[in-house]
Design a protein around this motif. Sequence first.
Motif, PDB file in Angstrom:
ATOM      1  N   SER A 178       5.046  12.519   3.721  1.00  0.00           N
ATOM      2  CA  SER A 178       4.389  11.798   2.630  1.00  0.00           C
ATOM      3  C   SER A 178       3.922  12.762   1.555  1.00  0.00           C
ATOM      4  O   SER A 178       4.158  12.557   0.360  1.00  0.00           O
ATOM      5  CB  SER A 178       3.204  11.000   3.186  1.00  0.00           C
ATOM      6  N   LYS A 208       2.211   2.138  -3.366  1.00  0.00           N
ATOM      7  CA  LYS A 208       1.202   2.653  -4.283  1.00  0.00           C
ATOM      8  C   LYS A 208       0.702   4.040  -3.897  1.00  0.00           C
ATOM      9  O   LYS A 208       0.323   4.829  -4.759  1.00  0.00           O
ATOM     10  CB  LYS A 208       0.017   1.682  -4.343  1.00  0.00           C
ATOM     11  N   THR A 209       0.668   4.336  -2.601  1.00  0.00           N
ATOM     12  CA  THR A 209       0.045   5.583  -2.134  1.00  0.00           C
ATOM     13  C   THR A 209       1.023   6.570  -1.525  1.00  0.00           C
ATOM     14  O   THR A 209       0.698   7.737  -1.348  1.00  0.00           O
ATOM     15  CB  THR A 209      -1.034   5.278  -1.085  1.00  0.00           C
ATOM     16  N   ASN A 210       2.229   6.119  -1.169  1.00  0.00           N
ATOM     17  CA  ASN A 210       3.238   6.930  -0.493  1.00  0.00           C
ATOM     18  C   ASN A 210       2.863   7.288   0.940  1.00  0.00           C
ATOM     19  O   ASN A 210       3.467   8.151   1.562  1.00  0.00           O
ATOM     20  CB  ASN A 210       3.539   8.211  -1.275  1.00  0.00           C
ATOM     21  N   ILE A 211       1.847   6.641   1.481  1.00  0.00           N
ATOM     22  CA  ILE A 211       1.513   6.814   2.892  1.00  0.00           C
ATOM     23  C   ILE A 211       2.525   6.012   3.709  1.00  0.00           C
ATOM     24  O   ILE A 211       2.671   4.813   3.485  1.00  0.00           O
ATOM     25  CB  ILE A 211       0.092   6.314   3.197  1.00  0.00           C
ATOM     26  N   ILE A 261       0.840  -1.204   0.000  1.00  0.00           N
ATOM     27  CA  ILE A 261       0.000   0.000   0.000  1.00  0.00           C
ATOM     28  C   ILE A 261       0.873   1.251   0.000  1.00  0.00           C
ATOM     29  O   ILE A 261       0.588   2.234  -0.688  1.00  0.00           O
ATOM     30  CB  ILE A 261      -0.942  -0.011   1.225  1.00  0.00           C
ATOM     31  N   THR A 262       1.957   1.206   0.773  1.00  0.00           N
ATOM     32  CA  THR A 262       2.868   2.343   0.855  1.00  0.00           C
ATOM     33  C   THR A 262       3.487   2.658  -0.502  1.00  0.00           C
ATOM     34  O   THR A 262       3.608   3.820  -0.901  1.00  0.00           O
ATOM     35  CB  THR A 262       3.980   2.050   1.881  1.00  0.00           C
ATOM     36  N   ALA A 296       7.932   6.454  -5.108  1.00  0.00           N
ATOM     37  CA  ALA A 296       7.148   5.554  -4.261  1.00  0.00           C
ATOM     38  C   ALA A 296       7.955   5.207  -3.032  1.00  0.00           C
ATOM     39  O   ALA A 296       9.116   4.834  -3.130  1.00  0.00           O
ATOM     40  CB  ALA A 296       6.794   4.278  -5.018  1.00  0.00           C
ATOM     41  N   ILE A 332       5.397  13.217  -2.429  1.00  0.00           N
ATOM     42  CA  ILE A 332       4.485  13.162  -3.583  1.00  0.00           C
ATOM     43  C   ILE A 332       4.609  14.437  -4.407  1.00  0.00           C
ATOM     44  O   ILE A 332       4.695  14.404  -5.638  1.00  0.00           O
ATOM     45  CB  ILE A 332       3.034  12.950  -3.112  1.00  0.00           C
TER      46      ILE A 332
END
Length: 418
Positions: free
Chosen positions: A389, A36-39, A33-34, A404, A393
Amino acid sequence: MRLSVQKFQRMNSNWILIISSSLILVSYLFNFITKKTNIPSVLLLISLGVGLRLFADSRGFYVGRVNDTLPVLGTVGLILIVLEGAMELELDRKKSKLIWQSLLAALGILLATAFTMATPLAIAYGDFHRGLLNAVPLAVISSAIAIPSVANLTDPRKKEFITYESSFSDILGIMLFNFVLMNDELTMASMLHFIVEVIGILLMSLLGCIVLVYLMSRITQHVKFFLIIALLILVYSLAKLFHLSPLLLILAFGLMMNNINLVIPNFLRQYLIHDKLDEELPVFKSITAESAFLIRTYFFVLFGFSIDLQSLTNPKVWLIGTIMVTTLYAMRAMYLKWILNIPLLPELFIAPRGLITILIFFGIPATMVLPDFSGVLLFTIIGTNVIMSAGLIYYGRQTGKVIAAPELSDTSDLPAGS
């Protein structure tokens, strides 16, 4: 009765195994998930811990004192994280300027941030020493989060700067905290004692590293990697009993392992088996990275489980937390722009607070912790990770390259010299 107790114990053991293994699986999912989302996966792990706490409370489950295990897990995790990052760094004379630049940045930003944060706290609570003691944990960058977060940066110099700076920040932060804790006032005598202590630590670290590298090249048993890690943890813990800063030993050992020919003098190299070290270093790196991943997963989930969510509903926490976060980014921006004269993107945003912040905060005596400051700690950790984060981005979009965030345990993508 005995059978029922045994059955309960077996069920309890099975549930512990199920939950423990499930957390590892979920942590690997969070890595995906990280990417893909950079969270940051740290936020996901903390959120998971919070969710588990809400579920346990709703079901009436009681879990023992989780806070008692956090310092132990956090200390082991910190040792492994700094070791992991240091073994990815390659030294040469061309990088001496970068190393000094990152060291001075870590020191300058740490001092400026800590003392600036302490000022409003001293005004609010009437005690500068107490305010500074609580401000120091918030002033330290977490290498546990910063190092993995820059693994996919395309500029190797920026990547190296953050890796060095965050590692130095951890070490200097612990040294500053120990100094403030042991000295109520800043005097010439206390400063001289501190300088002598630092010199002693450096000499001890150099000697200890040479011994450890020698053992690494000579021991033939397959379990020697965990033996070396155990020795590092032992030395670290013994030094902490005397309020020293043994994280220097960890950083120095990692650098020495990856830079044998440059660091160890010629007259000592003859006692090492170089082919064996070259062959086993990648294995040691892999074991260290996997172990760090395991410890970090449990640490941040348990930290989330231990959080008092009521603290975040306090307007005072939001006010003080906002002041603290604004201060740390203002100090960082001024130092990077006016002292180092380097671009602010993305270095400005990569200043997360996390594991080291929590560990240092746990070291504050209960009588010295400011009211509601555990909530401020949580606010700062969440805030800086969200800002990091968003900053990564934004930087990726500005440069036209998607950055990423890597897996929590993934530093294998760092090229030699990073």
